[in-house]
Scaffold this motif. Structure first.
Motif, PDB file in Angstrom:
ATOM      1  N   ARG A 206       0.847  -1.194   0.000  1.00 42.51           N
ATOM      2  CA  ARG A 206       0.000   0.000   0.000  1.00 42.51           C
ATOM      3  C   ARG A 206       0.890   1.255   0.000  1.00 42.51           C
ATOM      4  NH1 ARG A 206      -3.506   2.715   4.058  1.00 42.51           N
ATOM      5  NH2 ARG A 206      -2.597   1.360   5.645  1.00 42.51           N
ATOM      6  N   PHE A 207       0.656   2.106  -1.004  1.00 37.91           N
ATOM      7  CA  PHE A 207       1.406   3.353  -1.147  1.00 37.91           C
ATOM      8  C   PHE A 207       0.433   4.532  -1.195  1.00 37.91           C
ATOM      9  CE2 PHE A 207       4.448   0.296  -2.646  1.00 37.91           C
ATOM     10  CZ  PHE A 207       5.700   0.834  -2.370  1.00 37.91           C
ATOM     11  N   LYS A 208       0.920   5.636  -0.784  1.00 46.86           N
ATOM     12  CA  LYS A 208       0.160   6.885  -0.962  1.00 46.86           C
ATOM     13  C   LYS A 208       0.732   7.584  -2.192  1.00 46.86           C
ATOM     14  CE  LYS A 208      -1.397   8.995   2.647  1.00 46.86           C
ATOM     15  NZ  LYS A 208      -2.865   8.903   2.388  1.00 46.86           N
ATOM     16  N   ASP A 213      -4.485   6.421  -1.454  1.00 45.29           N
ATOM     17  CA  ASP A 213      -3.943   5.095  -1.151  1.00 45.29           C
ATOM     18  C   ASP A 213      -4.142   4.176  -2.347  1.00 45.29           C
ATOM     19  OD1 ASP A 213      -3.287   6.023   1.288  1.00 45.29           O
ATOM     20  OD2 ASP A 213      -4.561   4.677   2.447  1.00 45.29           O
ATOM     21  N   LYS A 214      -3.062   3.502  -2.766  1.00 53.11           N
ATOM     22  CA  LYS A 214      -3.154   2.554  -3.871  1.00 53.11           C
ATOM     23  C   LYS A 214      -2.447   1.254  -3.496  1.00 53.11           C
ATOM     24  CE  LYS A 214      -3.742   5.724  -7.757  1.00 53.11           C
ATOM     25  NZ  LYS A 214      -3.286   6.064  -9.125  1.00 53.11           N
ATOM     26  N   ILE A 215      -3.025   0.143  -3.963  1.00 53.72           N
ATOM     27  CA  ILE A 215      -2.493  -1.183  -3.660  1.00 53.72           C
ATOM     28  C   ILE A 215      -1.788  -1.742  -4.893  1.00 53.72           C
ATOM     29  CG2 ILE A 215      -3.041  -3.544  -2.920  1.00 53.72           C
ATOM     30  CD1 ILE A 215      -3.578  -1.521  -0.743  1.00 53.72           C
ATOM     31  N   SER A 224       8.109  -0.852  -7.986  1.00 45.24           N
ATOM     32  CA  SER A 224       8.673   0.454  -8.344  1.00 45.24           C
ATOM     33  C   SER A 224       7.522   1.451  -8.423  1.00 45.24           C
ATOM     34  CB  SER A 224       9.411   0.369  -9.685  1.00 45.24           C
ATOM     35  OG  SER A 224      10.470  -0.557  -9.613  1.00 45.24           O
ATOM     36  N   VAL A 225       7.335   2.183  -7.355  1.00 44.80           N
ATOM     37  CA  VAL A 225       6.207   3.115  -7.269  1.00 44.80           C
ATOM     38  C   VAL A 225       6.729   4.482  -6.824  1.00 44.80           C
ATOM     39  CG1 VAL A 225       3.997   3.609  -6.174  1.00 44.80           C
ATOM     40  CG2 VAL A 225       4.626   1.250  -6.703  1.00 44.80           C
ATOM     41  N   VAL A 232       2.479  -3.291   4.078  1.00 43.06           N
ATOM     42  CA  VAL A 232       2.341  -4.425   3.159  1.00 43.06           C
ATOM     43  C   VAL A 232       1.594  -5.548   3.878  1.00 43.06           C
ATOM     44  CG1 VAL A 232       4.595  -5.364   3.822  1.00 43.06           C
ATOM     45  CG2 VAL A 232       3.560  -6.044   1.643  1.00 43.06           C
ATOM     46  N   GLU A 233       0.703  -6.206   3.144  1.00 38.72           N
ATOM     47  CA  GLU A 233      -0.049  -7.331   3.696  1.00 38.72           C
ATOM     48  C   GLU A 233       0.334  -8.590   2.924  1.00 38.72           C
ATOM     49  OE1 GLU A 233      -4.680  -8.762   4.033  1.00 38.72           O
ATOM     50  OE2 GLU A 233      -4.228  -6.629   4.279  1.00 38.72           O
ATOM     51  N   THR A 234       0.725  -9.643   3.677  1.00 38.70           N
ATOM     52  CA  THR A 234       1.184 -10.891   3.064  1.00 38.70           C
ATOM     53  C   THR A 234       0.103 -11.960   3.185  1.00 38.70           C
ATOM     54  OG1 THR A 234       3.445 -10.345   3.706  1.00 38.70           O
ATOM     55  CG2 THR A 234       3.020 -12.607   3.024  1.00 38.70           C
ATOM     56  N   THR A 235      -0.185 -12.625   2.067  1.00 37.71           N
ATOM     57  CA  THR A 235      -1.187 -13.687   2.053  1.00 37.71           C
ATOM     58  C   THR A 235      -0.595 -14.947   1.448  1.00 37.71           C
ATOM     59  OG1 THR A 235      -2.948 -12.049   1.731  1.00 37.71           O
ATOM     60  CG2 THR A 235      -3.509 -14.352   1.301  1.00 37.71           C
TER      61      THR A 235
END
Length: 364
Positions: A206-208, A213-215, A224-225, A232-235
């Motif tokens: 997740r970045f601003k 907010d964008k995933i 590269s953002v 960060v969410e890990t699944t």
């Protein structure tokens, strides 16, 4: 319709007998599974926990008996109604477990066949279809024998189930489906073979970006953002290889001695997963057995999930001349269905495993 009912009758009857017998072979293990369902995080029925073993025995005996009654065609109305009510309940339970990810293994076939929650639900839905066929076609379920013979078969089956349940509870399961069965090597059970599948993870970064907010999803690499990183969410999207034994430790003061202890030529383990629930009378004989084992060159250790204060008190009260180590309660329940119990090992391979009622069968 008559032939469809016959096919359904055989499939349902055989499956209920097999499933019931596997659990009847280990009613203690099934009761542990019921305790999971009764826990606050699942069905929140803690008042049923003390009678989980009684419920376990009742359910598995009913399961076997219904399967037998269906095959011989005895009391078809009662049998089919009972099967329908049972499978509706089980279907709800497995759906609840799968959808909310509450209990990862329903215990439908004990430790013999492991099913994921969704596999268990699918199995119950298929069984439900067959039982509905039996329900609407029950007029085609005719008895194979005379009423007298059917009563005899049902009665003998009930007595045999009750005797078998009592036998395994006072000794150990007749067939051990767990990774700690006699002849199994614990170190080998914990090892991961070369080239085994590894788990696959998905990372949601997740970045601003420009105030929003964008995933960004990747397989692990940092995206590269042009923005400010938030979290960060890990699944885990695919499980990797999990060894049969993956939670075994022998700890003392925070140090794991499993590697050292399991390399001993002669080792005797006294397992008591919860001293509050142990049969204390058995420790008198265990003290004698431990002394005899030591005379024959065995290293004797105790393994429990209870506190050091409790194990120290136990040692003093019963004259136990060996030290206790901490091991997870669930692991100890998996190792042996007796509290306490005794195992002997040779370089990590289980040689003997006995219930406290069979301590006299140990050989050194």
């Amino acid at each position: 319709m008559k032939y469809i009912v016959w096919i359904s009758r055989i499939i349902v009857g055989v499956l209920f007998i097999i499933s019931g017998w596997i659990k009847l072979n280990d009613p203690m293990g099934f009761s542990f599974k019921l305790e999971e369902y009764f826990s606050p995080g699942v069905l929140d029925l803690p008042f049923l926990t003390p009678i989980a073993l009684g419920i376990s025995i009742f359910v598995v005996i009913v399961e076997v008996i219904l399967g037998i009654l269906l095959l011989i065609g005895f009391k078809p109305k009662f049998t089919v109604w009972s099967l329908l009510l049972m499978i509706v309940f089980f279907t709800f339970l497995t759906f609840y477990s799968a959808y909310f990810n509450k209990v990862t293994d329903c215990g439908c076939f004990g430790d013999a066949v492991k099913l994921t929650p969704w596999e268990s639900f699918t199995k119950d839905v298929i069984l439900l279809v067959f039982i509905l066929i039996l329900f609407f076609g029950r007029k085609y379920i005719t008895p194979l024998f005379t009423p007298k013979i059917n009563w005899i078969i049902g009665g003998v089956a009930l007595v045999a189930c009750a005797w078998f349940a009592n036998h395994v509870l006072n000794h150990l399961p007749t067939v051990d489906f767990r990774p700690y069965k006699i002849g199994a090597n614990i170190q080998e059970g914990m090892s991961v073979p070369e080239g085994a599948a590894e788990p696959i993870y998905e990372y949601a970064w997740r970045f601003k970006v420009n105030g929003e907010d964008k995933i960004y999803t990747t397989a692990g690499e940092y995206p590269s953002v042009d923005g400010e990183f938030i979290d960060v969410e890990t699944t885990e999207i695919q499980k990797g290889y999990e060894p049969p034994i993956h939670d075994f430790t022998i700890e003392q003061d925070g140090v794991d001695y499993a590697g050292k202890v399991l390399n001993l030529e002669k080792l005797m383990m006294v397992v008591a997963y919860d001293l509050k629930k142990s049969n204390y009378e058995a420790f008198k004989e265990i003290a004698e057995v431990a002394a005899k084992a030591k005379q024959n060159g065995y290293r004797v250790i105790g393994m429990s999930a209870s506190s050091k204060e409790m194990t120290d008190e136990l040692k003093v009260e019963y004259g136990l001349d060996f030290e206790f180590f901490f091991t997870d309660e669930t692991t100890l329940k998996t190792i042996v269905r007796s509290n306490p119990a005794v195992l002997t090992l040779k370089k990590g391979t289980i040689q003997q495993k006995v219930h406290y009622n069979d301590l006299d069968k140990l050989t050194f």
